[in-house]
Structures are given as structure tokens and as C-alpha cells.
Design an enzyme around this catalytic site. Structure first.
Site: not given
Ligand SMILES: [Zn+2]
Lengths: 340, 363
Positions: A113-114
Site C-alpha cells: 500500500k505504499t
């Protein structure tokens, strides 16, 4: 989670204690200033970022900078300067990018999720120019989280950027599988729209019509299985809007879903274009009521009263959280026809 | 669903302000991933103080001076890369920008999102922007724009998405200078992010998502009237209807889900609620149900979390309170009115507009 190091099997050694780094002067972050929202850094992170600032100050781009930035990225995968400097270093020293992609596999799975993780991957794939294996990797990441926005964006970028026939070939069966697992996975529905309608300009009119037909059938089949599914109804509407086909063409289909109970099927021949709700389906379906109201509204003056009745039932019974919206639709339709 | 229109639980403003004060004073090592976006955390925390009317009372003169100094330290910086850079232009980059082209990922690039956050944080602190080099700021925004109209985080980074388009448009609006960007291309980029559901994706062809939908609509409505004649600076009626429909559809269980068939999350109360408000449809959502959801997301020791029972953070705290400031679910939740386009209280937005603006033409 304990602080991982560049090599997970060995004990972490501070950069300040490594003889091979003795020539670099570390630069601390703050001097005589009270920062906002300071983070109480771990000693490992503080040490590594002090050396990172030291390296950047002298503009060094070398093999050991890759080691240093990897340490930082593993501690903080959102450190965009470390990522950026790492990529510039890879290019500056002509480092082989294939091993970097392998490392990226691990880092991507660890922090899916980065933003920076995916952006780095995109840079690598662009430079390497070999997108084929990426679809399988992407699928692997989707297995852990089938609705991860970054993973889907990446897949869509890959398909559009490289635009190779072999990449597109298996997308529909792939989506079929995901929707069989979860028919309410909106990301999969969105991807289906992307693959079916946004692949590029389609000059072949017959083919375009065939795709519309195929996708309408697909959406209706999924609605029949689980009528209360906004994703499938939005998809149906999306196809009609996109291809400028009036909603009224689907009235026979939608009407079956606004009744209170599933009508007994009897011995009728199944109308494949208009699959009825599956047995045990929860009816009436609010999305179908909304759809039929739109059909009536579009038919003009005489349809308005029927539309109003349907909106009323949504406002009062079937979709009360949007009560104000349905009442607005009533006011709006009545005002519009009043003027006409 | 319980549609009772009874009174909502109290908004624990004191607790939320205390949560933000604690975060401004320091964050645990476990939040190290926030390191590069601490300017955003500062913006959310200061914004919470501002919305609850506590900025005057809860910020001492010493804090105000120290914090302002820290923000500006990220601007002038030292001749090295600090992760908190915002509008810092080193002489080298300044030369390159004045040449009009930036090649490849820049090592000294400023960061567009942090720039936006810093400008607004300074406005909450009522700074006068005396140190701001406005022409350089305008050039920086222009340098972040890619050939396809999108905006990257830093010049040449190639990581464009609608968040940076929004930030670029706010900076243009504050500077009252739209000549530094290619507006037509920027609008075309926004429209390419529109999806069949009626919302906007983060990037062209992306799935409809609450955050980018807010960014797209706020950006479109920030374009001043004299430029609004530029084709497609506002939604067509058919687009307006589809977008309002989709935004309202994501209200589920009181809160907003941000995407079709997802669970509600407090932050989307703002992204979707503010987007509806911008479209003039703010009165169509169920404000009471949203307020009830946000009330349940309050953490007992202060702060607001994304969903009931989770841990709070400044991002969800600020956005929940900003959502409440827009939809006013309960008159007892006393909050300052919010400018939904700039995402700051009306007073702070006004301050930023009057003080960032270029007053004299560049000689
Ligand atoms: Zn959230």
C-alpha cells in the site's frame, strides 16, 4: 516487527561502526530547531538516514549507496528521497536491473500500500522493457488483497503502457475467476470495463457491437446470481452510457427485479437475454427500482408518475439512507415536466 | 437501519485537540513511515485545532514561533536533501527551472503535496509569507506538470496522480496566477481520470475513488470564472448527475465507503461529503447518519479512527471533523465553517488567499 536489515540473516551493524563508511561524514537532521511532529526514530533509522544525508551532500552514487538506501527503504518504504536517489544511483553506475526487480518483489509484497514501492517498480519495468512476467507477479499480490488500489493501477498501467496483444489476451478469464470468488469486487468490475471498452480506439463497428452485447449478457448473468450488487448494476449502466444505448432496451430484464418475490418459473423457455433472479434472491432490488425509474423518466411526461412512484418506494422503504436524494429526483422530474 | 433523528453523541473536541497536540509534540518510532509526510501531519493537526476554534487558545506564542520557524526551515533548508523539503529551490534547481526544462528525476526537487500542506499550515499560524519567493513557487508548480497534463510530486518524478493536480490548482488559486501551468492540458488530464461509475480514479482509467473525486471536483471549481470558459472547466449536466448519484451511492451504514461495495471509512465522509458540497448537492446526503458514524469512530481517549474500534490518527481526526464542519450533523458540534475547495476554515482560507497572492507584477 523487529527492524529488518539489508541482510536479514546477519546482526545489524550501525553505519557509524562500519570501517568502510568511515570516510563519510554523517549529517544529523536537526540543529537548534524544534520540529513539528518529530518521530522518535529507532537508532537504526537515525544512523542510516544520517549517513544518507551525508552521501547525498557529496553526491556519491556507488554500490554502497544501494546498500544504504536498501536499509532505509526496509525501515521506511515511504522514504521517497531514498527511493529516488536509489534509482538515480542504479542508472548512474549501470547496475543490472533484473536483480533489483527481484528485490522489488519482496519489498512490494511487504508494503503493497505504499506509493513509492510501485513507482520504483514502474521505473524498473519501463527500463527493462519486458512486461510479460509482471502479470503473474501482479496476480500474486492481488491474491493477498484483491481490492488493493495500487496493485490494480499498476496492472492497468502495464497493459496500457506496453499495449501488447499477449498481455491483453487472458485478462477476461482472469477477471472471471476473481468475480467467481467475489462477485462484489468492484475493482475487478472496473478492470473488466477497462479491458472491454478503454483499450484504445476501436474502429471496427461490428466488433464494438459484439463486445457491448457480450458484456451486457455478462452483467445480467451476474445480476441474476446476486441482484443486490451495486458493482454489477453500475457496470450495466456504464455499458449503456458508454455505447449510447437507451436504458429502456433493458426494461424487460430489470422489471423482473422490482417485484416482491421471485416469480415461479413454470415451464417457460428461459429467455437468455433476460435472465430472471435466482431462486431465493432478496427482492425487490433497490438498484432495479432505480433503473426502472430512470427508464420511465426518460420516456417523458407519461412516464413521470410511474417514476415518481418508484422513487417514493425507495425514499420510504427500500433505500431510506438516500431519502433526500430520491425526493430530490421527484422534485426535479416534476419541475422539469412542469416546464415542458 | 436506525433512522432516528435524535440527538447525536457529543463531539469530544477537547479530546481530539489533545490527540493532535500529542502528535505535534512527537510520534512513536512505529510511525516511521510517516517521516516523509510530516508536513501533512502538521497540516491535519493544526487544521483540527483551527476547525474546533482552538488555534488561538491552544497554541502558545513560543510554539507558534518555533513551528513557523521549522516550516520555513524546510523551505530555505540547508544545501542538502532533507525529507521535509517543500518549496525549497536550491540555486542549481532555480537555474534549471529558469532555463525552462528539468530533465529526469531531480535530486533537489520540491514536493507539491508538502508545499500545499506547508502553505496552509502557515496560514493557520497566520504567517505573513514574507519569506516566500512567489515567482519561484509558480515556476516550481509549472515544472511539476508533465506533458500529458498531470502533475508529479517533484519535477520530473513521473508519478502523477490527481492529488498533485489538486495541490497545483490550490497553489495557482492562492497565487492568483494560472499562467504558470498549461490549464487546458491539466483539465484534459482530470477528465481522463473520470470513470464509467461517475467518480474519478487516482490516475487516468482508474477505478472511481472518493479521494481523487474530491481532488478532481475541487480542482475544476478552483478555476476562476474568467478561465472557466476554457472548454470543460465545469461538469456537463449529464456528468453532474452521474457524479452526484455515485457519490451518494457510496454512503453505506452512515459513513461513506469511497468505492462501490467497500466498507465505510471516516475519511470518505470528507472526500465524498465535500465533493457533494462543491457540486451544490451537500443537502442530499444523510448528514445525521454520517454524524452518527463519525461519532462512533471517536476514540475514548481522543482522536478519530477510520472505523469504530480502531486506533485514531491525525488524518482521520482532521477529515472527520472537516466533514462534520461541512454537513453540520448537529448544531451542538460547534465547528468553524470550512472552505471545501481549499480545505481550511473560511478565515484561514481567506488569510492564505490574501497573503500568498502576488501583489505586485513581476518586473
Ligand atoms: Zn480512511
Amino acid at each position: 516487527m523487529s527492524a529488518p536489515t539489508a541482510d536479514d540473516t546477519t546482526e545489524h551493524v550501525f553505519y557509524a561502526e562500519r570501517p568502510e563508511w568511515a570516510d563519510v561524514v554523517p549529517v544529523v537532521q536537526y540543529e537548534n530547531i524544534q520540529p513539528l511532529a518529530p518521530i522518535f526514530y529507532s537508532p537504526e533509522y537515525k544512523d542510516a538516514t544520517d549517513y544518507f544525508r551525508g552521501v547525498v551532500k557529496i553526491g556519491e552514487k556507488s554500490l554502497r549507496v544501494l546498500q544504504l538506501t536498501e536499509t532505509i527503504i526496509r525501515l521506511n518504504p515511504a522514504h521517497y528521497s531514498a527511493w529516488q536517489y536509489r534509482y538515480e544511483t542504479l542508472i548512474a553506475i549501470s547496475a543490472p536491473l533484473q536483480p533489483e526487480l527481484v528485490l522489488s518483489n519482496t519489498l512490494t509484497k511487504a508494503s503493497p500500500k505504499t506509493y513509492q514501492v510501485w513507482h520504483h517498480r514502474r521505473l524498473l519495468l519501463t527500463a527493462l522493457g519486458d512486461p510479460a512476467p509482471e502479470l503473474a507477479f501482479n496476480e500474486e499480490v492481488l491474491k493477498a488483497d484483491a481490492k488493493n488500489y495500487h496493485t490494480w493501477s499498476h496492472r492497468q498501467w502495464l497493459l496500457a503502457h506496453f499495449d501488447q496483444e499477449n498481455l491483453w489476451a487472458d485478462e477476461l478469464p482472469f477477471i472471471d475467476g476473481l468475480l467467481e470468488d467475489d462477485v462484489r469486487n468492484n475493482s475487478a468490475w472496473h478492470h473488466r470495463f477497462f479491458v472491454s471498452f478503454e483499450r484504445g480506439s476501436n474502429d471496427d463497428k461490428d466488433e464494438a457491437e459484439a463486445i457491448v452485447k457480450r458484456e451486457l449478457a455478462f452483467a445480467k448473468e451476474k445480476i441474476a446470481l446476486a441482484p443486490n450488487n451495486s458493482s454489477a448494476w453500475n457496470y450495466l449502466r456504464g455499458i449503456l452510457d458508454h455505447s449510447r444505448v437507451p436504458y429502456s432496451t433493458q426494461a424487460i430484464f430489470a422489471r423482473q427485479y422490482i417485484v416482491d418475490t421471485v416469480e415461479p418459473r413454470g415451464n417457460d423457455i428461459l429467455d437468455l437475454e433476460n435472465p430472471p433472479p435466482s431462486e431465493g434472491a432478496e427482492l425487490p432490488c433497490a438498484a432495479a427500482i432505480e433503473f426502472m425509474a430512470d427508464v420511465h423518466e426518460a420516456s417523458g411526461n407519461e412516464g413521470i408518475s410511474e417514476a415518481v412512484e418508484l422513487w417514493r418506494s425507495l425514499a420510504d422503504t427500500h433505500d431510506t439512507i438516500r431519502k433526500r436524494y430520491w425526493e430530490y429526483r421527484i422534485r426535479n422530474a416534476v419541475a422539469t415536466t412542469g416546464k415542458a | 437501519m436506525d433512522l432516528g433523528v435524535g440527538a447525536l453523541p457529543a463531539l469530544n473536541s477537547v479530546g481530539h485537540v489533545a490527540h493532535c497536540r500529542r502528535c505535534l509534540d512527537g510520534l512513536p518510532a512505529s510511525l516511521v513511515e510517516m517521516d516523509a509526510s510530516r508536513m501533512a501531519i502538521a497540516f491535519y493537526c493544526l487544521g483540527t485545532l483551527d476547525l474546533t476554534g482552538s488555534a488561538e487558545r491552544k497554541i502558545s506564542t513560543t510554539d507558534r514561533e518555533n513551528w513557523t520557524e521549522w516550516i520555513w526551515a524546510q523551505y530555505v533548508g540547508k544545501p542538502l536533501r532533507s525529507r521535509q523539503r517543500f518549496i525549497r529551490l536550491t540555486p542549481r534547481l532555480r537555474r534549471r527551472l529558469s532555463l525552462g526544462s528539468v530533465r529526469g528525476p531531480s535530486t533537489d526537487g520540491p514536493h507539491l503535496i508538502m508545499t500545499y500542506c506547508a502553505l496552509l499550515a502557515l496560514a493557520v499560524l497566520r504567517d505573513d509569507y514574507a519569506a516566500l519567493d512567489r515567482p519561484a513557487l509558480a515556476r516550481m508548480v509549472g515544472a511539476c506538470q508533465d506533458a500529458d497534463g498531470g502533475f508529479a510530486t517533484t519535477p520530473g518524478a513521473g508519478d502523477a496522480d490527481l492529488r498533485m493536480t489538486y495541490c497545483a490548482f490550490v497553489v495557482c488559486a492562492l497565487l492568483d496566477d494560472w499562467s504558470c501551468i498549461d490549464l487546458a492540458r491539466a483539465l484534459s488530464y482530470i477528465h481522463r481520470c473520470r470513470s464509467y461509475e461517475g467518480g474519478y480514479g487516482q490516475t487516468p482509467r482508474g477505478e472511481s475513488l472518493g479521494g481523487p473525486t474530491y481532488c478532481a471536483l475541487a480542482a475544476l471549481h478552483l478555476v476562476p470564472a474568467e478561465h472557466a470558459r476554457t472548454p470543460r472547466a465545469r461538469l456537463q449536466p449529464v456528468e453532474w448527475r452521474a457524479t452526484v448519484r455515485w457519490l451518494l451511492q457510496t454512503q453505506s451504514g452512515g459513513g461513506f465507503a469511497g468505492r462501490t461495495n467497500k466498507v465505510p471509512d471516516a475519511c470518505y465522509g470528507f472526500w465524498c461529503g465535500a465533493a457533494l458540497s462543491i457540486l451544490g448537492a451537500g443537502d442530499l446526503l444523510d448528514a445525521h447518519a454520517l454524524g452518527a458514524f463519525l461519532a462512533r469512530c471517536q476514540y475514548k481517549f481522543g482522536g478519530i479512527s477510520k472505523a469504530p474500534g480502531e486506533h485514531p490518527d491525525p488524518y482521520h481526526t482532521y477529515l472527520s471533523i472537516a466533514a462534520a464542519a461541512i454537513v453540520s450533523p448537529d448544531p451542538k458540534w460547534e465547528l468553524q465553517p470550512l472552505d471545501p475547495l481549499i480545505n481550511a476554515t473560511l478565515d484561514t482560507a481567506r488569510w492564505a488567499k490574501t497573503h500568498v497572492r502576488v501583489t505586485a507584477p513581476e518586473s
